[in-house]
Enzyme design. Structure first.
Site, PDB file in Angstrom:
ATOM      1  N   LYS A  49      42.584  33.356  41.166  1.00  0.00           N
ATOM      2  CA  LYS A  49      43.413  33.828  42.262  1.00  0.00           C
ATOM      3  C   LYS A  49      43.006  35.233  42.696  1.00  0.00           C
ATOM      4  CE  LYS A  49      47.159  31.717  39.735  1.00  0.00           C
ATOM      5  NZ  LYS A  49      47.652  32.150  38.456  1.00  0.00           N
ATOM      6  N   GLU A 105      34.427  36.706  45.365  1.00  0.00           N
ATOM      7  CA  GLU A 105      34.989  36.982  44.029  1.00  0.00           C
ATOM      8  C   GLU A 105      35.666  38.354  44.017  1.00  0.00           C
ATOM      9  OE1 GLU A 105      36.161  36.329  41.355  1.00  0.00           O
ATOM     10  OE2 GLU A 105      34.914  35.238  39.960  1.00  0.00           O
ATOM     11  N   ASP A 106      36.576  38.531  43.075  1.00  0.00           N
ATOM     12  CA  ASP A 106      37.176  39.854  42.904  1.00  0.00           C
ATOM     13  C   ASP A 106      36.238  40.782  42.134  1.00  0.00           C
ATOM     14  OD1 ASP A 106      37.457  38.427  40.508  1.00  0.00           O
ATOM     15  OD2 ASP A 106      39.589  38.851  40.264  1.00  0.00           O
ATOM     16  N   ASP A 109      32.053  40.767  36.053  1.00  0.00           N
ATOM     17  CA  ASP A 109      32.216  41.538  34.817  1.00  0.00           C
ATOM     18  C   ASP A 109      31.050  41.178  33.888  1.00  0.00           C
ATOM     19  OD1 ASP A 109      33.549  43.175  32.927  1.00  0.00           O
ATOM     20  OD2 ASP A 109      34.724  41.513  32.170  1.00  0.00           O
ATOM     21  N   PHE A 158      39.175  48.372  32.450  1.00  0.00           N
ATOM     22  CA  PHE A 158      39.891  47.186  32.906  1.00  0.00           C
ATOM     23  C   PHE A 158      40.783  47.582  34.080  1.00  0.00           C
ATOM     24  CE2 PHE A 158      42.664  43.566  33.037  1.00  0.00           C
ATOM     25  CZ  PHE A 158      41.766  42.534  32.802  1.00  0.00           C
ATOM     26  N   ARG A 171      48.831  42.097  40.723  1.00  0.00           N
ATOM     27  CA  ARG A 171      47.894  41.686  41.777  1.00  0.00           C
ATOM     28  C   ARG A 171      48.256  42.321  43.112  1.00  0.00           C
ATOM     29  NH1 ARG A 171      44.703  37.384  39.888  1.00  0.00           N
ATOM     30  NH2 ARG A 171      45.723  35.965  38.449  1.00  0.00           N
TER      31      ARG A 171
HETATM   32  P1  IMP Z   1      33.201  37.449  33.989  1.00  0.00           P
HETATM   33  O1  IMP Z   1      33.024  35.984  33.791  1.00  0.00           O
HETATM   34  O2  IMP Z   1      33.183  38.202  32.692  1.00  0.00           O
HETATM   35  O3  IMP Z   1      32.236  38.039  35.008  1.00  0.00           O
HETATM   36  O4  IMP Z   1      34.668  37.689  34.487  1.00  0.00           O
HETATM   37  C1  IMP Z   1      35.075  37.324  35.700  1.00  0.00           C
HETATM   38  C2  IMP Z   1      36.589  37.240  35.778  1.00  0.00           C
HETATM   39  O5  IMP Z   1      37.282  37.975  34.765  1.00  0.00           O
HETATM   40  C3  IMP Z   1      36.986  37.882  37.089  1.00  0.00           C
HETATM   41  O6  IMP Z   1      36.946  36.944  38.131  1.00  0.00           O
HETATM   42  C4  IMP Z   1      38.377  38.379  36.776  1.00  0.00           C
HETATM   43  O7  IMP Z   1      39.313  37.369  37.026  1.00  0.00           O
HETATM   44  C5  IMP Z   1      38.359  38.696  35.301  1.00  0.00           C
HETATM   45  N1  IMP Z   1      38.151  40.144  35.082  1.00  0.00           N
HETATM   46  C6  IMP Z   1      37.040  40.754  34.629  1.00  0.00           C
HETATM   47  N2  IMP Z   1      37.188  42.085  34.556  1.00  0.00           N
HETATM   48  C7  IMP Z   1      38.445  42.327  35.006  1.00  0.00           C
HETATM   49  C8  IMP Z   1      39.208  43.551  35.179  1.00  0.00           C
HETATM   50  O8  IMP Z   1      38.756  44.684  34.936  1.00  0.00           O
HETATM   51  N3  IMP Z   1      40.466  43.389  35.653  1.00  0.00           N
HETATM   52  C9  IMP Z   1      41.016  42.184  35.951  1.00  0.00           C
HETATM   53  N4  IMP Z   1      40.328  41.027  35.807  1.00  0.00           N
HETATM   54  C10 IMP Z   1      39.058  41.103  35.329  1.00  0.00           C
HETATM   55 MG    MG Z   2      38.792  36.044  38.831  1.00  0.00          MG
END
Ligand code: IMP
Ligand code: MG
Length: 182
Positions: A49, A105-106, A109, A158, A171
């Site tokens: 979301k 994407e938001d 990470d 974070f 959010r």
């Molecule tokens: P990844 O697979 O580690 O790249 O993580 C991607 C998902 O983790 C993102 O789409 C977010 O939903 C969540 N995420 C990663 N870092 C953060 C953060 O700093 N705050 C909130 N959500 C995060």
């Molecule tokens: Mg996400």
């Protein structure tokens, strides 16, 4: 409007104004890049979301006919540590074969989520597939991912707000903040 977020445990990292300016620039860039593409062939594909607020602002800065679709993925549960395991919790409403898809994407990470998603979507034979992410945390990278349109590079903190959550909360903060160290 005074936003009631008491008690407020967050330090502002990116202001609402800075976000709006960057989203306007990204929209202009996408408008320029996809200007030659035909009607209804550009799909903004939001990852639920976290991308919802970003996508809705970005869409209004793209001066082209576009359609929208959404995909739900889960990688974290409610914890803040990536498992590296990704699954689709809600699939697209329509095929993307022959469409010019921009995944929105938001945050990238570790890169696991987007890596999995792009591989999955590529098998559906879109005409093109690009990635637009509001945020990137390069220090946490475990999977190399090319971000075609990037809002901001951020430090290894974070963050919450403007779509991003901790356990589904925060959010709707209008800015992006992080939990302040005591
Ligand atoms: P990844 O697979 O580690 O790249 O993580 C991607 C998902 O983790 C993102 O789409 C977010 O939903 C969540 N995420 C990663 N870092 C953060 C953060 O700093 N705050 C909130 N959500 C995060
Ligand atoms: Mg996400």
């Amino acid at each position: 409007m005074t936003f009631n977020r008491e008690p407020d445990p967050f330090e502002e990292l990116i202001s609402a104004e800075a976000i709006a300016r960057r989203v306007e620039e990204l929209g202009a860039q996408i408008t320029q890049d996809y200007g030659e593409v035909g009607d209804t062939d550009v799909v903004l594909l939001g990852v639920l979301k976290g991308s919802v607020l970003f996508l809705s602002d970005l869409a209004r800065q793209i001066a082209l006919p576009i359609t929208m679709d959404f995909i739900g993925v889960a990688s974290y549960g409610d914890a803040t540590v990536s498992s590296g395991i990704v699954r689709i919790t809600q699939d697209l409403s329509k095929p993307i074969e022959g469409k010019h898809v921009i995944v929105v994407e938001d945050i990238v990470d570790t890169g696991h989520t987007v890596h999995y998603l792009l591989e999955n979507l590529a098998t559906r034979r879109p005409a093109s597939l690009k990635l637009c992410s509001l945020l990137h945390k390069p220090e946490r990278c475990e999977r190399e991912v090319v971000i075609d349109y990037l809002g901001f590079t951020i430090p290894n903190k974070f963050v919450v707000g403007y779509g991003l959550d901790v356990a589904q909360r925060w959010r709707n903060l209008p800015f992006i903040g992080y939990v302040a160290e005591p």
